[in-house]
Design a protein around this motif. Sequence first.
Motif, short mmCIF file in Angstrom:
data_model
loop_
_atom_site.label_atom_id
_atom_site.label_comp_id
_atom_site.label_asym_id
_atom_site.label_seq_id
_atom_site.Cartn_x
_atom_site.Cartn_y
_atom_site.Cartn_z
N THR A 85 0.84 -1.29 0.07
CA THR A 85 0.08 -0.09 0.00
C THR A 85 0.92 1.33 -0.03
O THR A 85 1.91 1.63 1.02
CB THR A 85 -0.81 -0.04 1.09
N VAL A 86 0.50 2.44 -0.90
CA VAL A 86 1.09 3.49 -0.81
C VAL A 86 0.84 4.32 0.18
O VAL A 86 -0.27 4.56 0.50
CB VAL A 86 0.80 4.18 -2.31
N VAL A 87 1.88 4.77 1.07
CA VAL A 87 1.51 5.54 2.21
C VAL A 87 1.58 7.22 1.92
O VAL A 87 0.95 7.91 2.36
CB VAL A 87 2.49 5.05 3.35
N LYS A 88 2.92 7.37 1.14
CA LYS A 88 3.38 8.88 0.71
C LYS A 88 3.93 8.78 -0.47
O LYS A 88 4.77 7.92 -0.68
CB LYS A 88 4.08 9.41 2.09
N LYS A 89 3.80 10.09 -1.14
CA LYS A 89 4.34 10.24 -2.44
C LYS A 89 5.15 11.47 -2.11
O LYS A 89 4.50 12.52 -1.87
CB LYS A 89 3.56 10.29 -3.67
N LEU A 90 6.63 11.56 -2.71
CA LEU A 90 7.08 12.78 -2.36
C LEU A 90 8.02 12.92 -3.65
O LEU A 90 8.85 12.20 -4.21
CB LEU A 90 8.26 12.59 -1.44
N ASN A 91 8.05 14.45 -4.24
CA ASN A 91 8.95 14.95 -5.15
C ASN A 91 8.91 13.95 -6.54
O ASN A 91 9.89 13.80 -7.17
CB ASN A 91 10.22 14.95 -4.69
N LEU A 92 7.30 13.49 -6.80
CA LEU A 92 7.42 12.67 -8.10
C LEU A 92 8.00 13.43 -9.35
O LEU A 92 7.76 14.57 -9.30
CB LEU A 92 6.12 11.94 -8.15
N GLY A 93 8.85 12.80 -10.01
CA GLY A 93 9.07 13.21 -11.47
C GLY A 93 10.42 14.07 -11.21
O GLY A 93 10.92 14.90 -12.18
N THR A 94 10.95 14.05 -10.06
CA THR A 94 12.29 14.98 -9.78
C THR A 94 13.53 13.90 -9.64
O THR A 94 13.56 12.82 -9.69
CB THR A 94 12.31 15.95 -8.55
N THR A 95 14.68 14.63 -9.08
CA THR A 95 15.92 13.92 -9.15
C THR A 95 15.84 13.45 -7.55
O THR A 95 16.65 12.35 -7.36
CB THR A 95 17.04 14.90 -9.09
N HIS A 96 14.65 13.70 -6.94
CA HIS A 96 14.73 12.99 -5.53
C HIS A 96 13.16 12.42 -5.29
O HIS A 96 12.57 12.51 -4.14
CB HIS A 96 14.86 13.97 -4.26
N ALA A 97 12.60 11.71 -6.35
CA ALA A 97 11.23 11.06 -6.19
C ALA A 97 11.27 9.77 -4.97
O ALA A 97 12.23 9.06 -5.26
CB ALA A 97 10.68 10.47 -7.59
N ARG A 98 10.57 9.87 -4.50
CA ARG A 98 10.34 8.70 -3.48
C ARG A 98 8.81 8.44 -3.36
O ARG A 98 7.82 9.14 -3.41
CB ARG A 98 10.88 9.12 -1.99
N ILE A 99 8.58 7.04 -2.70
CA ILE A 99 7.15 6.66 -2.57
C ILE A 99 7.43 5.70 -1.33
O ILE A 99 8.31 4.69 -1.38
CB ILE A 99 6.48 5.69 -3.85
N VAL A 100 6.87 5.85 -0.25
CA VAL A 100 6.69 5.26 0.83
C VAL A 100 5.51 4.26 0.77
O VAL A 100 4.52 4.71 0.55
CB VAL A 100 6.82 6.32 2.09
N THR A 101 6.02 3.03 1.43
CA THR A 101 4.89 1.98 1.29
C THR A 101 4.72 1.26 2.59
O THR A 101 5.78 1.46 3.47
CB THR A 101 5.29 0.91 0.28
N LYS A 102 3.48 0.63 2.67
CA LYS A 102 3.55 -0.41 4.02
C LYS A 102 2.95 -1.48 3.38
O LYS A 102 2.01 -1.76 2.40
CB LYS A 102 2.61 0.26 4.92
N HIS A 103 3.51 -2.76 3.83
CA HIS A 103 2.89 -4.19 3.57
C HIS A 103 1.97 -4.62 4.45
O HIS A 103 2.43 -4.72 5.75
CB HIS A 103 4.09 -5.29 3.49
#
Length: 156
Positions: free
Chosen positions: A35-53
Amino acid sequence: MKRTILALSALLLGAGSAAHAETLFYGSRSGMLVTVVKKLNLGTTHARIVTKHTRENATAFCREYILKVTPKCIADTLNTQLLPEISANCETGKFTTLGGQNYQFIGPNPQYDPTGDSTEYRMVEMGNSEPLDGSSASGYDVALGQFKALCPNRAQ
């Protein structure tokens, strides 16, 4: 009365959010989702997606792939070793998957043939010059899905 309506509204909104939570595949088998918890800076040099199982993710895997939901199956599935987030540098195409693999998205495949065996995009595992072949064993679809989530403008 007003407090009861607000509490009920919050409960219904929360239930709706959980029921429609965004997910990402961590593997090629049915139900291998987090499950996606948080999306940060998508499309940039520091894109991150935090997830939880989550327990719900594990139950879905047991139901859809194992075809039997048991406490052991759920516990074993929740023990799958995954990173808590994926990240990418969308300019260079370098990214890390939930399984901890490091890849580089090269771009569209000039030899792509939708009716043939070629892949739509070229990706390589870091330290390897051969592009992923598109098979489920190569991890192509899972890696591409995670890259698309991180860098939606690079691969559409």
